[in-house]
Design an enzyme around this catalytic site. Structure first.
Site, PDB file in Angstrom:
ATOM      1  N   TYR A 147       0.051 -26.313 -20.300  1.00 46.97           N
ATOM      2  CA  TYR A 147      -1.325 -25.789 -20.198  1.00 46.97           C
ATOM      3  C   TYR A 147      -2.338 -26.733 -20.844  1.00 46.97           C
ATOM      4  O   TYR A 147      -3.480 -26.848 -20.376  1.00 46.97           O
ATOM      5  CB  TYR A 147      -1.396 -24.362 -20.777  1.00 46.97           C
ATOM      6  CG  TYR A 147      -0.745 -23.380 -19.829  1.00 46.97           C
ATOM      7  CD1 TYR A 147       0.578 -22.971 -19.988  1.00 46.97           C
ATOM      8  CD2 TYR A 147      -1.436 -22.932 -18.699  1.00 46.97           C
ATOM      9  CE1 TYR A 147       1.179 -22.130 -19.072  1.00 46.97           C
ATOM     10  CE2 TYR A 147      -0.832 -22.091 -17.781  1.00 46.97           C
ATOM     11  CZ  TYR A 147       0.474 -21.699 -17.961  1.00 46.97           C
ATOM     12  OH  TYR A 147       1.080 -20.875 -17.048  1.00 46.97           O
ATOM     13  N   CYS A 203      -4.576 -14.438 -29.421  1.00 48.01           N
ATOM     14  CA  CYS A 203      -3.621 -14.304 -30.528  1.00 48.01           C
ATOM     15  C   CYS A 203      -2.625 -13.193 -30.200  1.00 48.01           C
ATOM     16  O   CYS A 203      -3.033 -12.059 -29.921  1.00 48.01           O
ATOM     17  CB  CYS A 203      -4.379 -13.957 -31.824  1.00 48.01           C
ATOM     18  SG  CYS A 203      -3.268 -13.648 -33.216  1.00 48.01           S
ATOM     19  N   HIS A 212      -5.989 -13.443 -13.373  1.00 48.93           N
ATOM     20  CA  HIS A 212      -4.832 -14.111 -13.980  1.00 48.93           C
ATOM     21  C   HIS A 212      -5.200 -14.823 -15.268  1.00 48.93           C
ATOM     22  O   HIS A 212      -4.462 -15.694 -15.727  1.00 48.93           O
ATOM     23  CB  HIS A 212      -4.216 -15.105 -12.986  1.00 48.93           C
ATOM     24  CG  HIS A 212      -3.517 -14.432 -11.856  1.00 48.93           C
ATOM     25  ND1 HIS A 212      -3.140 -15.094 -10.710  1.00 48.93           N
ATOM     26  CD2 HIS A 212      -3.148 -13.144 -11.668  1.00 48.93           C
ATOM     27  CE1 HIS A 212      -2.546 -14.238  -9.883  1.00 48.93           C
ATOM     28  NE2 HIS A 212      -2.557 -13.053 -10.425  1.00 48.93           N
ATOM     29  N   LEU A 215      -6.919 -23.343   4.334  1.00 50.26           N
ATOM     30  CA  LEU A 215      -6.644 -24.617   5.029  1.00 50.26           C
ATOM     31  C   LEU A 215      -5.719 -24.381   6.211  1.00 50.26           C
ATOM     32  O   LEU A 215      -5.827 -25.007   7.258  1.00 50.26           O
ATOM     33  CB  LEU A 215      -5.991 -25.586   4.024  1.00 50.26           C
ATOM     34  CG  LEU A 215      -5.826 -27.041   4.496  1.00 50.26           C
ATOM     35  CD1 LEU A 215      -7.200 -27.668   4.737  1.00 50.26           C
ATOM     36  CD2 LEU A 215      -5.053 -27.865   3.468  1.00 50.26           C
ATOM     37  N   CYS A 218      -3.044 -10.420 -33.270  1.00 48.95           N
ATOM     38  CA  CYS A 218      -4.182  -9.483 -33.404  1.00 48.95           C
ATOM     39  C   CYS A 218      -4.899  -9.249 -32.080  1.00 48.95           C
ATOM     40  O   CYS A 218      -5.807  -8.423 -32.005  1.00 48.95           O
ATOM     41  CB  CYS A 218      -5.156 -10.000 -34.468  1.00 48.95           C
ATOM     42  SG  CYS A 218      -6.147 -11.406 -33.914  1.00 48.95           S
TER      43      CYS A 218
HETATM   44  C1  BV8 Z   1       2.812  -8.084 -12.046  1.00 48.20           C
HETATM   45  C2  BV8 Z   1      -1.399 -17.801 -13.883  1.00 48.20           C
HETATM   46  C3  BV8 Z   1       3.566  -6.008 -12.865  1.00 48.20           C
HETATM   47  C4  BV8 Z   1      -0.575 -18.813 -14.555  1.00 48.20           C
HETATM   48  C5  BV8 Z   1      -0.103 -16.878 -12.032  1.00 48.20           C
HETATM   49  C6  BV8 Z   1       5.837  -7.245  -5.353  1.00 48.20           C
HETATM   50  C7  BV8 Z   1       6.620  -7.957  -4.473  1.00 48.20           C
HETATM   51  C8  BV8 Z   1       7.218  -9.163  -4.865  1.00 48.20           C
HETATM   52  C9  BV8 Z   1       7.043  -9.642  -6.182  1.00 48.20           C
HETATM   53  C10 BV8 Z   1       6.261  -8.932  -7.042  1.00 48.20           C
HETATM   54  C11 BV8 Z   1       5.667  -7.749  -6.644  1.00 48.20           C
HETATM   55  N1  BV8 Z   1       4.967  -7.260  -7.704  1.00 48.20           N
HETATM   56  C12 BV8 Z   1       5.104  -8.107  -8.752  1.00 48.20           C
HETATM   57  C13 BV8 Z   1       5.890  -9.144  -8.387  1.00 48.20           C
HETATM   58  C14 BV8 Z   1       6.289 -10.254  -9.238  1.00 48.20           C
HETATM   59  C15 BV8 Z   1       5.255 -11.374  -9.261  1.00 48.20           C
HETATM   60  C16 BV8 Z   1       5.133 -12.016  -7.909  1.00 48.20           C
HETATM   61  O1  BV8 Z   1       4.228 -11.680  -7.132  1.00 48.20           O
HETATM   62  N2  BV8 Z   1       5.997 -12.973  -7.640  1.00 48.20           N
HETATM   63  C17 BV8 Z   1       5.889 -13.726  -6.387  1.00 48.20           C
HETATM   64  C18 BV8 Z   1       6.187 -15.189  -6.655  1.00 48.20           C
HETATM   65  C19 BV8 Z   1       6.827 -13.121  -5.364  1.00 48.20           C
HETATM   66  N3  BV8 Z   1       3.962 -10.918  -9.726  1.00 48.20           N
HETATM   67  C20 BV8 Z   1       3.726 -10.791 -11.048  1.00 48.20           C
HETATM   68  O2  BV8 Z   1       4.561 -11.009 -11.888  1.00 48.20           O
HETATM   69  C21 BV8 Z   1       2.326 -10.361 -11.450  1.00 48.20           C
HETATM   70  N4  BV8 Z   1       2.466  -9.300 -12.416  1.00 48.20           N
HETATM   71  O3  BV8 Z   1       2.964  -7.745 -10.907  1.00 48.20           O
HETATM   72  O4  BV8 Z   1       2.994  -7.277 -13.125  1.00 48.20           O
HETATM   73  C22 BV8 Z   1       3.430  -5.192 -14.100  1.00 48.20           C
HETATM   74  C23 BV8 Z   1       3.215  -3.838 -13.965  1.00 48.20           C
HETATM   75  C24 BV8 Z   1       3.099  -3.061 -15.087  1.00 48.20           C
HETATM   76  C25 BV8 Z   1       3.184  -3.655 -16.356  1.00 48.20           C
HETATM   77  C26 BV8 Z   1       3.390  -5.020 -16.482  1.00 48.20           C
HETATM   78  C27 BV8 Z   1       3.520  -5.801 -15.345  1.00 48.20           C
HETATM   79  C28 BV8 Z   1       1.557 -11.460 -12.174  1.00 48.20           C
HETATM   80  C29 BV8 Z   1       1.334 -12.630 -11.252  1.00 48.20           C
HETATM   81  C30 BV8 Z   1       0.440 -13.659 -11.951  1.00 48.20           C
HETATM   82  C31 BV8 Z   1       1.242 -14.867 -12.367  1.00 48.20           C
HETATM   83  N5  BV8 Z   1       0.341 -15.929 -12.802  1.00 48.20           N
HETATM   84  N6  BV8 Z   1      -1.010 -17.742 -12.472  1.00 48.20           N
HETATM   85  C32 BV8 Z   1      -0.941 -20.207 -14.128  1.00 48.20           C
HETATM   86  O5  BV8 Z   1      -1.878 -20.428 -13.334  1.00 48.20           O
HETATM   87  O6  BV8 Z   1      -0.241 -21.091 -14.643  1.00 48.20           O
HETATM   88  S1  BV8 Z   1       0.424 -16.966 -10.431  1.00 48.20           S
HETATM   89  C33 BV8 Z   1       0.151 -18.431  -9.548  1.00 48.20           C
HETATM   90  O7  BV8 Z   1       0.110 -18.068  -8.161  1.00 48.20           O
HETATM   91  C34 BV8 Z   1      -1.143 -19.118  -9.624  1.00 48.20           C
HETATM   92  O8  BV8 Z   1      -1.631 -19.195 -10.864  1.00 48.20           O
HETATM   93  C35 BV8 Z   1      -2.083 -18.419  -8.681  1.00 48.20           C
HETATM   94  O9  BV8 Z   1      -2.945 -17.637  -9.451  1.00 48.20           O
HETATM   95  C36 BV8 Z   1      -1.160 -17.542  -7.930  1.00 48.20           C
HETATM   96  C37 BV8 Z   1      -1.419 -17.440  -6.474  1.00 48.20           C
HETATM   97  O10 BV8 Z   1      -1.367 -18.715  -5.920  1.00 48.20           O
HETATM   98  P1  BV8 Z   1      -2.559 -19.160  -4.952  1.00 48.20           P
HETATM   99  O11 BV8 Z   1      -3.823 -19.085  -5.720  1.00 48.20           O
HETATM  100  O12 BV8 Z   1      -2.473 -18.412  -3.682  1.00 48.20           O
HETATM  101  O13 BV8 Z   1      -2.221 -20.682  -4.760  1.00 48.20           O
HETATM  102  P2  BV8 Z   1      -1.143 -21.313  -3.785  1.00 48.20           P
HETATM  103  O14 BV8 Z   1      -0.940 -22.719  -4.199  1.00 48.20           O
HETATM  104  O15 BV8 Z   1       0.029 -20.404  -3.641  1.00 48.20           O
HETATM  105  O16 BV8 Z   1      -1.902 -21.311  -2.357  1.00 48.20           O
HETATM  106  C38 BV8 Z   1      -3.039 -22.145  -2.199  1.00 48.20           C
HETATM  107  C39 BV8 Z   1      -3.528 -21.950  -0.776  1.00 48.20           C
HETATM  108  O17 BV8 Z   1      -4.696 -22.758  -0.604  1.00 48.20           O
HETATM  109  C40 BV8 Z   1      -2.529 -22.391   0.276  1.00 48.20           C
HETATM  110  O18 BV8 Z   1      -2.459 -21.411   1.297  1.00 48.20           O
HETATM  111  C41 BV8 Z   1      -3.116 -23.690   0.838  1.00 48.20           C
HETATM  112  O19 BV8 Z   1      -2.873 -23.834   2.208  1.00 48.20           O
HETATM  113  C42 BV8 Z   1      -4.583 -23.499   0.592  1.00 48.20           C
HETATM  114  N7  BV8 Z   1      -5.335 -24.732   0.407  1.00 48.20           N
HETATM  115  C43 BV8 Z   1      -4.900 -25.908  -0.113  1.00 48.20           C
HETATM  116  N8  BV8 Z   1      -5.915 -26.797  -0.110  1.00 48.20           N
HETATM  117  C44 BV8 Z   1      -7.005 -26.158   0.401  1.00 48.20           C
HETATM  118  C45 BV8 Z   1      -6.638 -24.844   0.722  1.00 48.20           C
HETATM  119  N9  BV8 Z   1      -7.487 -23.958   1.272  1.00 48.20           N
HETATM  120  C46 BV8 Z   1      -8.760 -24.384   1.495  1.00 48.20           C
HETATM  121  N10 BV8 Z   1      -9.189 -25.633   1.203  1.00 48.20           N
HETATM  122  C47 BV8 Z   1      -8.344 -26.541   0.662  1.00 48.20           C
HETATM  123  N11 BV8 Z   1      -8.791 -27.785   0.385  1.00 48.20           N
END
Ligand code: BV8
Length: 230
Positions: free
Chosen positions: A54, A118, A110, A204, A121
């Site tokens: 990070y 922290c 997110h 995209l 706290c």
């Molecule tokens: C939760 C922060 C519950 C960190 C991130 C249901 C079904 C299946 C799985 C789950 C479900 N419910 C929960 C889950 C588990 C999990 C999940 O979804 N897993 C996935 C992988 C299957 N979800 C979670 O754990 C979430 N929490 O559900 O909690 C809960 C309930 C009660 C109590 C406690 C908990 C939390 C998810 C958040 C994780 N943190 N980010 C960091 O950034 O380091 S996730 C990570 O993916 C990224 O940070 C981002 O935020 C997120 C989504 O990605 P995108 O933004 O879509 O980016 P990506 O690269 O994938 O796509 C980019 C797109 O842009 C592409 O399509 C590309 O073509 C396009 N593009 C590229 N260039 C361009 C463009 N478009 C236009 N112009 C361009 N130039």
């Protein structure tokens, strides 16, 4: 009139910030294992490794600038509020490029890379420097409890009540630059459809749930978003 926009990493791609998953397989999660970097367990197991990941992204972000897509969304918010209408901008991104482009109401579901929290706290502080395993908490002075103010996998996203309320009462839901692969964000289009709200995807390339959108516009965000806002 209320529009709810959900942005993802694609909206910041042309500002030089990495995306996570793309067809070319060059995304962040192709290089790094999210289960070793973006979960509470990973942080507990090796905080120095997670901090380094990070810290590098924080340094990158400080050098980055908003692109035409961020600026267009800030113009949209201003234009809507001048007409007594509303834009709720929800972002999955942890960068501050929407704010730096002038957007006033941004909901970071997110978390935010330029904030630290922290674990002892709960204090959240603005943070543009590196974080380390000994970094003291500015509020309670305890050492080694500071973590990125970021929502990891398995953690509850922020602002979900406001987002759900927005999804029930919007006139239009637009997803921009997101692959539709992370929940609950990827599920918002289902909720919008169930509420009878018009849906649009700007990306995209077709996302995982492209077939669920009434309207689809493809191209780089820096071109497609200004064209849509115009
Ligand atoms: C939760 C922060 C519950 C960190 C991130 C249901 C079904 C299946 C799985 C789950 C479900 N419910 C929960 C889950 C588990 C999990 C999940 O979804 N897993 C996935 C992988 C299957 N979800 C979670 O754990 C979430 N929490 O559900 O909690 C809960 C309930 C009660 C109590 C406690 C908990 C939390 C998810 C958040 C994780 N943190 N980010 C960091 O950034 O380091 S996730 C990570 O993916 C990224 O940070 C981002 O935020 C997120 C989504 O990605 P995108 O933004 O879509 O980016 P990506 O690269 O994938 O796509 C980019 C797109 O842009 C592409 O399509 C590309 O073509 C396009 N593009 C590229 N260039 C361009 C463009 N478009 C236009 N112009 C361009 N130039």
């Amino acid at each position: 009139m209320r529009i709810i926009v959900l942005t993802g990493a694609g909206v910041s791609a042309e500002s030089g910030l990495g995306t996570f998953r793309d067809k070319a397989g060059t995304g962040i999660w192709a290089k790094f294992d999210p289960m070793k970097l973006a979960t509470p367990e990973a942080f507990a197991a090796d905080p120095a490794y997670v901090h380094a990941f990070y810290n590098a992204r924080r340094r990158n972000l400080i050098e980055a600038t908003p692109n035409a897509a961020h600026l267009a969304l800030a113009r949209l918010e201003e234009g809507l509020s001048a007409r007594g209408a509303e834009l709720l901008l929800v972002t999955q991104n942890i960068d501050d490029l929407h704010e730096r482009a002038g957007s006033k109401r941004v909901l970071h579901m997110h978390g935010e890379l330029l904030k630290a929290r922290c674990a002892r706290c709960g204090a959240v502080a603005d943070w543009c420097a590196d974080l380390g395993v000994e970094t003291p908490c500015p509020a309670c002075a305890s050492e080694g409890e500071m973590r990125p103010h970021v929502v990891w996998f398995g953690e509850m996203p922020l602002g979900m009540d406001r987002i759900e309320a927005g999804l029930m009462s919007a006139d239009l839901f637009v997803a921009i630059g997101t692959s539709g692969s992370v929940y609950p964000a990827a599920g918002f289009v289902f909720e919008a459809r169930a509420a009878g709200i018009r849906t649009c995807e700007i990306n995209l390339e077709p996302s995982d749930n492209a077939h669920l959108f009434d309207e689809r516009r493809y191209g780089p965000a820096s071109e497609a978003v200004p064209a849509w806002v115009a």
